[in-house]
Design a protein around this motif. Structure first.
Motif, PDB file in Angstrom:
ATOM      1  N   MET A   1       0.806  -1.186   0.000  1.00 53.66           N
ATOM      2  CA  MET A   1       0.000   0.000   0.000  1.00 53.66           C
ATOM      3  C   MET A   1       0.859   1.265   0.000  1.00 53.66           C
ATOM      4  O   MET A   1       0.525   2.228  -0.651  1.00 53.66           O
ATOM      5  N   MET A   2       1.967   1.246   0.729  1.00 55.70           N
ATOM      6  CA  MET A   2       2.806   2.436   0.801  1.00 55.70           C
ATOM      7  C   MET A   2       3.419   2.781  -0.550  1.00 55.70           C
ATOM      8  O   MET A   2       3.463   3.954  -0.916  1.00 55.70           O
ATOM      9  N   VAL A   3       3.869   1.773  -1.273  1.00 55.53           N
ATOM     10  CA  VAL A   3       4.480   2.021  -2.583  1.00 55.53           C
ATOM     11  C   VAL A   3       3.453   2.623  -3.529  1.00 55.53           C
ATOM     12  O   VAL A   3       3.735   3.613  -4.227  1.00 55.53           O
ATOM     13  N   VAL A  16      10.242  11.140  -0.321  1.00 53.49           N
ATOM     14  CA  VAL A  16       9.591  10.765   0.940  1.00 53.49           C
ATOM     15  C   VAL A  16      10.591  10.854   2.084  1.00 53.49           C
ATOM     16  O   VAL A  16      10.283  11.389   3.154  1.00 53.49           O
ATOM     17  N   ALA A  17      11.779  10.340   1.860  1.00 53.92           N
ATOM     18  CA  ALA A  17      12.814  10.381   2.891  1.00 53.92           C
ATOM     19  C   ALA A  17      13.116  11.819   3.302  1.00 53.92           C
ATOM     20  O   ALA A  17      13.165  12.127   4.503  1.00 53.92           O
ATOM     21  N   ASP A  18      13.286  12.703   2.334  1.00 56.04           N
ATOM     22  CA  ASP A  18      13.576  14.104   2.641  1.00 56.04           C
ATOM     23  C   ASP A  18      12.434  14.755   3.415  1.00 56.04           C
ATOM     24  O   ASP A  18      12.658  15.437   4.410  1.00 56.04           O
ATOM     25  N   LEU A  19      11.214  14.537   2.966  1.00 57.25           N
ATOM     26  CA  LEU A  19      10.051  15.146   3.617  1.00 57.25           C
ATOM     27  C   LEU A  19       9.816  14.600   5.019  1.00 57.25           C
ATOM     28  O   LEU A  19       9.353  15.323   5.904  1.00 57.25           O
ATOM     29  N   ALA A  20      10.138  13.330   5.230  1.00 58.25           N
ATOM     30  CA  ALA A  20       9.911  12.698   6.526  1.00 58.25           C
ATOM     31  C   ALA A  20      11.108  12.837   7.471  1.00 58.25           C
ATOM     32  O   ALA A  20      10.989  12.534   8.656  1.00 58.25           O
ATOM     33  N   GLY A  21      12.240  13.259   6.945  1.00 53.08           N
ATOM     34  CA  GLY A  21      13.427  13.377   7.781  1.00 53.08           C
ATOM     35  C   GLY A  21      14.026  12.036   8.164  1.00 53.08           C
ATOM     36  O   GLY A  21      14.544  11.866   9.269  1.00 53.08           O
ATOM     37  N   VAL A  22      13.917  11.085   7.237  1.00 51.71           N
ATOM     38  CA  VAL A  22      14.508   9.762   7.448  1.00 51.71           C
ATOM     39  C   VAL A  22      15.440   9.474   6.278  1.00 51.71           C
ATOM     40  O   VAL A  22      15.466  10.211   5.299  1.00 51.71           O
ATOM     41  N   SER A  23      16.169   8.390   6.362  1.00 56.29           N
ATOM     42  CA  SER A  23      17.071   8.047   5.270  1.00 56.29           C
ATOM     43  C   SER A  23      16.297   7.378   4.125  1.00 56.29           C
ATOM     44  O   SER A  23      15.251   6.760   4.349  1.00 56.29           O
ATOM     45  N   GLU A  24      16.844   7.508   2.943  1.00 55.41           N
ATOM     46  CA  GLU A  24      16.248   6.821   1.801  1.00 55.41           C
ATOM     47  C   GLU A  24      16.294   5.307   2.015  1.00 55.41           C
ATOM     48  O   GLU A  24      15.375   4.586   1.636  1.00 55.41           O
ATOM     49  N   ARG A  25      17.349   4.853   2.648  1.00 55.81           N
ATOM     50  CA  ARG A  25      17.473   3.425   2.959  1.00 55.81           C
ATOM     51  C   ARG A  25      16.309   2.959   3.839  1.00 55.81           C
ATOM     52  O   ARG A  25      15.761   1.879   3.639  1.00 55.81           O
ATOM     53  N   VAL A  27      13.261   4.187   3.965  1.00 56.35           N
ATOM     54  CA  VAL A  27      12.056   4.104   3.119  1.00 56.35           C
ATOM     55  C   VAL A  27      12.115   2.848   2.263  1.00 56.35           C
ATOM     56  O   VAL A  27      11.133   2.112   2.154  1.00 56.35           O
ATOM     57  N   ARG A  28      13.264   2.592   1.669  1.00 56.27           N
ATOM     58  CA  ARG A  28      13.442   1.411   0.826  1.00 56.27           C
ATOM     59  C   ARG A  28      13.180   0.134   1.621  1.00 56.27           C
ATOM     60  O   ARG A  28      12.442  -0.754   1.169  1.00 56.27           O
ATOM     61  N   GLU A  29      13.764   0.036   2.815  1.00 55.81           N
ATOM     62  CA  GLU A  29      13.578  -1.152   3.645  1.00 55.81           C
ATOM     63  C   GLU A  29      12.129  -1.288   4.110  1.00 55.81           C
ATOM     64  O   GLU A  29      11.588  -2.388   4.153  1.00 55.81           O
ATOM     65  N   LEU A  30      11.513  -0.181   4.444  1.00 53.45           N
ATOM     66  CA  LEU A  30      10.115  -0.186   4.869  1.00 53.45           C
ATOM     67  C   LEU A  30       9.219  -0.715   3.761  1.00 53.45           C
ATOM     68  O   LEU A  30       8.367  -1.575   3.988  1.00 53.45           O
ATOM     69  N   GLU A  31       9.446  -0.243   2.556  1.00 51.86           N
ATOM     70  CA  GLU A  31       8.646  -0.685   1.412  1.00 51.86           C
ATOM     71  C   GLU A  31       8.885  -2.144   1.056  1.00 51.86           C
ATOM     72  O   GLU A  31       8.022  -2.790   0.478  1.00 51.86           O
ATOM     73  N   SER A  32      10.045  -2.656   1.402  1.00 53.90           N
ATOM     74  CA  SER A  32      10.346  -4.052   1.071  1.00 53.90           C
ATOM     75  C   SER A  32       9.960  -5.008   2.190  1.00 53.90           C
ATOM     76  O   SER A  32      10.249  -6.199   2.124  1.00 53.90           O
ATOM     77  N   GLY A  33       9.307  -4.477   3.236  1.00 51.10           N
ATOM     78  CA  GLY A  33       8.783  -5.351   4.280  1.00 51.10           C
ATOM     79  C   GLY A  33       9.697  -5.584   5.455  1.00 51.10           C
ATOM     80  O   GLY A  33       9.634  -6.649   6.089  1.00 51.10           O
ATOM     81  N   ARG A  38      11.386   1.501  13.858  1.00 51.00           N
ATOM     82  CA  ARG A  38      11.047   2.435  14.930  1.00 51.00           C
ATOM     83  C   ARG A  38       9.705   3.068  14.594  1.00 51.00           C
ATOM     84  O   ARG A  38       9.506   3.588  13.495  1.00 51.00           O
ATOM     85  N   LEU A  39       8.809   3.009  15.537  1.00 52.95           N
ATOM     86  CA  LEU A  39       7.455   3.497  15.314  1.00 52.95           C
ATOM     87  C   LEU A  39       7.429   4.990  14.992  1.00 52.95           C
ATOM     88  O   LEU A  39       6.656   5.437  14.145  1.00 52.95           O
ATOM     89  N   ASP A  40       8.264   5.785  15.634  1.00 47.25           N
ATOM     90  CA  ASP A  40       8.274   7.225  15.374  1.00 47.25           C
ATOM     91  C   ASP A  40       8.703   7.526  13.939  1.00 47.25           C
ATOM     92  O   ASP A  40       8.142   8.417  13.290  1.00 47.25           O
ATOM     93  N   LEU A  41       9.653   6.767  13.410  1.00 44.34           N
ATOM     94  CA  LEU A  41      10.089   6.980  12.031  1.00 44.34           C
ATOM     95  C   LEU A  41       9.026   6.509  11.045  1.00 44.34           C
ATOM     96  O   LEU A  41       8.785   7.159  10.021  1.00 44.34           O
ATOM     97  N   LEU A  42       8.386   5.398  11.346  1.00 48.89           N
ATOM     98  CA  LEU A  42       7.280   4.925  10.516  1.00 48.89           C
ATOM     99  C   LEU A  42       6.189   5.978  10.465  1.00 48.89           C
ATOM    100  O   LEU A  42       5.650   6.276   9.394  1.00 48.89           O
TER     101      LEU A  42
END
Length: 65
Positions: A1-3, A16-25, A27-33, A38-42
């Motif tokens: 759903m996120m992708v 997304v990484a820039d807007l959320a203040g997280v690393s691109e890695r 976001v990539r790992e999150l999308e790949s399951g 960390r709940l705050d980063l999610l």
């Protein structure tokens, strides 16, 4: 759903990484399951995508993992 949501918004993982203040890695790992995050980063990523995390009580017959 996120992708699908990210693509519908016309955003790249880097956007997304820039807007959320997280690393691109992240976001990539999150999308790949990635199995644990960390709940705050999610939550930051979900906010950028206009999504929310819902928690529900399981039905009595639901099995535990």
């Amino acid at each position: 759903m996120m992708v699908e949501r990210r693509r519908a918004l016309g955003l790249r993982q880097a956007d997304v990484a820039d807007l959320a203040g997280v690393s691109e890695r992240f976001v990539r790992e999150l999308e790949s399951g990635k199995p644990s995050v960390r709940l705050d980063l999610l939550q930051r990523v979900l906010d950028v995508l206009g999504l929310e995390l819902l928690v529900q009580v399981r039905s009595a017959g639901a099995s535990r993992p």
